[in-house]
Design a protein around this motif. Structure first.
Motif, mmCIF file in Angstrom:
data_model
loop_
_atom_site.group_PDB
_atom_site.id
_atom_site.type_symbol
_atom_site.label_atom_id
_atom_site.label_comp_id
_atom_site.label_asym_id
_atom_site.label_seq_id
_atom_site.Cartn_x
_atom_site.Cartn_y
_atom_site.Cartn_z
ATOM 1 N N UNK A 136 14.150 -28.483 86.195
ATOM 2 C CA UNK A 136 14.972 -28.356 84.987
ATOM 3 C C UNK A 136 16.365 -27.830 85.312
ATOM 4 N N UNK A 137 16.447 -26.839 86.207
ATOM 5 C CA UNK A 137 17.749 -26.261 86.567
ATOM 6 C C UNK A 137 18.660 -27.302 87.215
ATOM 7 N N UNK A 138 18.098 -28.080 88.145
ATOM 8 C CA UNK A 138 18.894 -29.086 88.844
ATOM 9 C C UNK A 138 19.318 -30.208 87.901
ATOM 10 N N UNK A 139 18.410 -30.607 87.023
ATOM 11 C CA UNK A 139 18.771 -31.636 86.051
ATOM 12 C C UNK A 139 19.855 -31.140 85.106
ATOM 13 N N UNK A 140 19.766 -29.879 84.723
ATOM 14 C CA UNK A 140 20.765 -29.308 83.817
ATOM 15 C C UNK A 140 22.157 -29.369 84.441
#
Length: 371
Positions: free
Chosen positions: A326-330
């Protein structure tokens, strides 16, 4: 040396529409000067058989070759050995775990001059039956002694196999899976990929081990305003995914597109490619995404780090880490410039993964063995 074109028999467990099958078909279609036959097990896609036979390649089904079914292994070995002996193949080239074990034992019984096995992915996993794992490992170790060459899709897979005491270093050759790069350049985007905002894409068989659960968990950490997600593929987890999408209230965000033949066009219409698998080899679909100029977020396993430069053409996360995903996609969702920079780097790196390069490397293996 031969009074005929060298006869090469490829044997694969399932002739479906996956990466191992695509590599096998690209090889027999791309190499000239050989007489190819492709054998396959109980599971197959008629379109794949038609594709091969249309190109003049002989096919043969062996119904006793079945995915993780030790009971049919011995009958399959004898059936394949009879076929190999009858047709006097110069090279037997096996693919995937079951066909790799069965085919190499059969080739030994038939006294085949040269035997090659391609490892498309590491078959050992913590979530499988321990007794089955030990049986497969014992078979892989024994089959390696019957192999003249072991071809892997990545250096990391070679290292992994050697750590299990399968074969010796001099048996291994790395040949990256190749694709037709031109199919992913200057493509008109698919018109039905028309969701709002940033479009995330995952392509793969809807099956255990691909990390769909991780992807869904990650989406729950993200703001889904101006976010569209497309899942392409079919398989045994289709009904589970449909239920999960409804249960999590993600119907407005996720589209399950099923099997599609227009992957280049779909990729051209998307912004980020995701593959949070637990098990892989060197996935062709990641190569396709890079050729399409998409940044990739995938797991740091097997040959994927040899494809994706972490922090340069995409991000690598640990298997099962939905928060990191989720962090990387964000980060990528927030910055178009970030996505474009990663995509451009991926397009530069992908040249080493062309199908021409793959076929040339495999022909070198064949020629060394025939000589």
């Amino acid at each position: 040396m031969f009074g005929h074109e060298p006869r090469v028999f490829h044997l694969i467990t399932r002739l479906l529409k996956g990466g191992a099958e695509a590599k096998t078909i690209a090889t027999v279609q791309g190499l000239e000067g050989y007489e190819f036959t492709v054998g396959y097990g109980a599971e197959y896609d008629p379109d794949q058989v038609t594709t091969l036979e249309r190109d003049g390649i002989t096919t043969r089904q062996f119904r006793t070759i079945r995915h993780y079914n030790p009971v049919t292994t011995i009958p399959a070995v004898f059936a394949v050995a009879r076929y190999i002996r009858k047709h006097e193949f110069d090279i037997v080239h096996t693919h995937s775990t079951e066909a790799g074990i069965i085919g190499r034992f059969a080739a030994a019984l038939a006294s085949t001059p040269a035997v090659v096995h391609t490892v498309h992915g590491v078959p050992f996993a913590d979530d499988r039956n321990d007794l089955l794992e030990r049986f497969v490992l014992a078979c892989e170790r024994r089959a390696a002694t019957m192999s003249d060459r072991l071809v892997t899709n990545a250096d990391a897979i070679t290292a992994d196999y050697l750590s299990y005491d399968i074969g010796t270093p001099d048996q291994y050759t790395t040949v990256y899976s190749g694709i037709d790069l031109d199919r992913f350049r200057d493509v008109t985007p698919a018109e039905d990929i028309d969701g709002d905002g940033v479009r995330l894409l995952m392509v793969g068989r809807l099956a255990d081990g691909k990390g769909f659960d991780v992807f869904l968990d990650a989406l729950e950490h993200l703001s889904r305003d101006n976010l569209s997600v497309y899942l392409v593929g079919d398989g045994p987890q289709r009904e589970w995914l449909e239920r999960e999408v409804r249960t999590r209230g993600l119907e407005a965000t996720i589209d399950l597109l099923g099997y599609r033949s227009d992957i280049p066009e779909i990729m051209a219409a998307c912004d980020v490619f995701v593959l949070p698998s637990y098990r892989e080899g060197t996935p062709r679909v990641i190569t396709e995404a890079m050729a399409s100029g998409l940044p990739v977020v995938a797991t740091d396993i097997a040959g994927i780090p040899e494809q994706v430069a972490d922090g340069e053409s995409g991000y690598l996360i640990q298997p099962g880490d939905d928060k990191a995903l989720a962090d990387r996609l964000e980060e990528l969702i927030a910055s178009r410039e970030h996505r474009q920079a990663f995509g451009a780097t991926g397009r530069e790196r992908v040249e080493q993964f062309s199908d021409e390069h793959m076929v040339t490397e495999l022909e070198t293996v064949y020629q060394e063995l025939l000589e």
